[in-house]
Write an enzyme that holds these catalytic residues in place. Structure first.
Site, PDB file in Angstrom:
ATOM      1  N   ILE A 170       4.234  -0.039  -1.896  1.00 18.87           N
ATOM      2  CA  ILE A 170       4.852  -1.312  -1.604  1.00 18.87           C
ATOM      3  C   ILE A 170       4.876  -2.020  -3.137  1.00 18.87           C
ATOM      4  O   ILE A 170       4.416  -1.362  -3.735  1.00 18.87           O
ATOM      5  CB  ILE A 170       3.912  -2.344  -0.593  1.00 18.87           C
ATOM      6  CG1 ILE A 170       2.549  -2.206  -0.990  1.00 18.87           C
ATOM      7  CG2 ILE A 170       4.107  -1.806   0.688  1.00 18.87           C
ATOM      8  CD1 ILE A 170       1.743  -3.215  -0.052  1.00 18.87           C
ATOM      9  N   ASP A 171       5.772  -2.972  -3.085  1.00 14.83           N
ATOM     10  CA  ASP A 171       6.005  -3.732  -4.354  1.00 14.83           C
ATOM     11  C   ASP A 171       4.774  -4.258  -5.119  1.00 14.83           C
ATOM     12  O   ASP A 171       3.811  -4.674  -4.328  1.00 14.83           O
ATOM     13  CB  ASP A 171       7.101  -4.753  -4.257  1.00 14.83           C
ATOM     14  CG  ASP A 171       8.385  -4.088  -3.811  1.00 14.83           C
ATOM     15  OD1 ASP A 171       8.644  -2.807  -3.964  1.00 14.83           O
ATOM     16  OD2 ASP A 171       9.223  -4.880  -3.325  1.00 14.83           O
ATOM     17  N   LYS A 172       4.898  -4.212  -6.330  1.00 19.36           N
ATOM     18  CA  LYS A 172       3.627  -4.857  -7.086  1.00 19.36           C
ATOM     19  C   LYS A 172       3.220  -6.212  -6.452  1.00 19.36           C
ATOM     20  O   LYS A 172       1.786  -6.552  -6.203  1.00 19.36           O
ATOM     21  CB  LYS A 172       4.191  -4.835  -8.690  1.00 19.36           C
ATOM     22  CG  LYS A 172       3.097  -5.753  -9.310  1.00 19.36           C
ATOM     23  CD  LYS A 172       3.657  -5.816 -10.723  1.00 19.36           C
ATOM     24  CE  LYS A 172       2.685  -6.910 -11.606  1.00 19.36           C
ATOM     25  NZ  LYS A 172       3.277  -7.139 -12.886  1.00 19.36           N
TER      26      LYS A 172
END
Length: 364
Positions: A170-172
């Site tokens: 998942i994104d930062k």
């Protein structure tokens, strides 16, 4: 490589991966290319494992064969087995489901919120702001560095072994649940489930704009923007990108924003962020996709101050991977996990609820 690599492509595409070479296979998978060779003119027909053994001095033929069995050898965009015979002009790539680690992975004592662990897997609740993989610009302080520290006394867990580790990403600046495989068999099983889209995952997001329907579906190919390679965008079907489908459900309208649940039928990079922007509802405070400015509401200094306070409370896109479900790779039992919405998003949602209940106070 379907056994090991998921099809959700939810790696963090922010600065740490911007300089990584990503190839898209003929079956639509986005993978990180670690090595690439073009077979020379006049080269004799030769098994690809022998060819790569000669090219990669520090790799054994057995390890290359294992990579081929896992689908990690790509020739002209297609996975091949170790007995494939290369010919002049072939483009041969070695790919993995993670960026190439240019530097040594240093174990770092970064706290992990462990939701579940057994001999096969680990489920963690990732906080917003934590990069998943080391890469360009982020060689430390990542989830992989945290895992290296956590498993530092486990001789069976090598953080650099592509047969182990994170099964999806998942994104930062997205918070939420991730599963880590502790054995090759676990990663194979979990990877198949993500690839076949049999896992269960739900996200909660706060988006700009009131929704007039209780639920909906967004369909549209997603690919890298031709104008800004740091962004993904929606393209007409068959034109560019890969098919993507997002189901969304209204949880609560809060004056000028809405709390929604999103379920991914596919899982392209930044899919929820891109699809919600596409239908006119960017995620709240999503700086990459235009959600970090006032997009709805009143024209008053008091309202503008309210929005600025909201941005400070939740200083990232308001997106949380709340649930995760899969079949356990060893027992065959269904495993379902749920995580609380993190404090910053909870405070943001409550602030909007209070605003919605006292909207007249912001008219001037």
């Amino acid at each position: 490589m379907a056994e090991l690599f998921d099809d959700i492509e939810m790696f963090d595409s922010s600065s740490e991966h911007d300089d990584e070479r990503i190839i898209i296979t003929d079956d639509g998978r986005e993978l990180y290319e670690h090595f690439r060779f073009e077979v020379e003119k006049g080269h004799q027909l030769l098994r690809v494992d022998k060819y790569l053994t000669a090219k990669l001095i520090n790799s054994s033929r057995n390890r290359i064969q294992q990579a081929a069995d896992a689908g990690g050898i790509i020739v002209n965009g297609k996975s091949v087995k170790s007995n494939y015979r290369v010919k002049p002009g072939d483009l041969v790539s070695i790919v993995m489901d993670r960026p190439r680690y240019e530097n040594e992975i240093i174990p770092e004592n970064i706290p992990l919120n462990i939701v579940y662990e057994d001999q096969d897997l680990l489920v963690v609740n990732k906080p917003a702001g934590l990069v998943v993989h080391p890469g360009h610009g982020n060689y430390s302080g990542t989830l992989v560095n945290a895992l290296a520290y956590y498993f530092k006394d486990n001789p069976d867990y090598d953080v650099c072994d592509p047969r182990l580790g994170l099964v999806h990403r998942i994104d930062k600046d997205t918070s939420g649940l991730l599963v880590i495989a502790k054995t090759p068999d676990a990663k194979t099983s979990l990877g198949k489930q993500f690839f076949n889209k049999t896992t269960k995952r739900q996200y909660v997001a706060l988006v700009w704009g009131k929704l007039d329907v209780s639920e909906g579906v967004v369909e549209g190919n997603i690919g890298r923007s031709l104008k800004d390679r740091l962004q993904m965008t929606v393209f007409p079907d068959g034109d560019y990108g890969k098919p993507a489908v997002t189901h969304y459900f209204l949880l609560e309208n809060l004056a000028h924003v809405a709390l929604v649940k999103c379920v991914l039928e596919t899982g392209r990079t930044h899919q929820i962020r891109v699809h919600m922007k596409h239908i006119g509802h960017p995620l709240f405070n999503d700086s990459r996709y235009g959600g970090d400015v006032v997009l709805r509401g009143l024209k008053s200094s008091k309202y503008n101050q309210f929005i600025n306070n909201c941005f400070q409370i939740c200083n990232r896109q308001a997106l949380h991977a709340k649930t995760l479900g899969f079949v356990h790779p060893r027992t065959g039992l269904q495993m379902d996990f749920d995580s609380d919405i993190p404090e910053d998003m909870t405070e943001l949602i409550n602030k909007w609820r209070n605003y919605a209940n006292n909207i007249n106070d912001y008219m001037n």
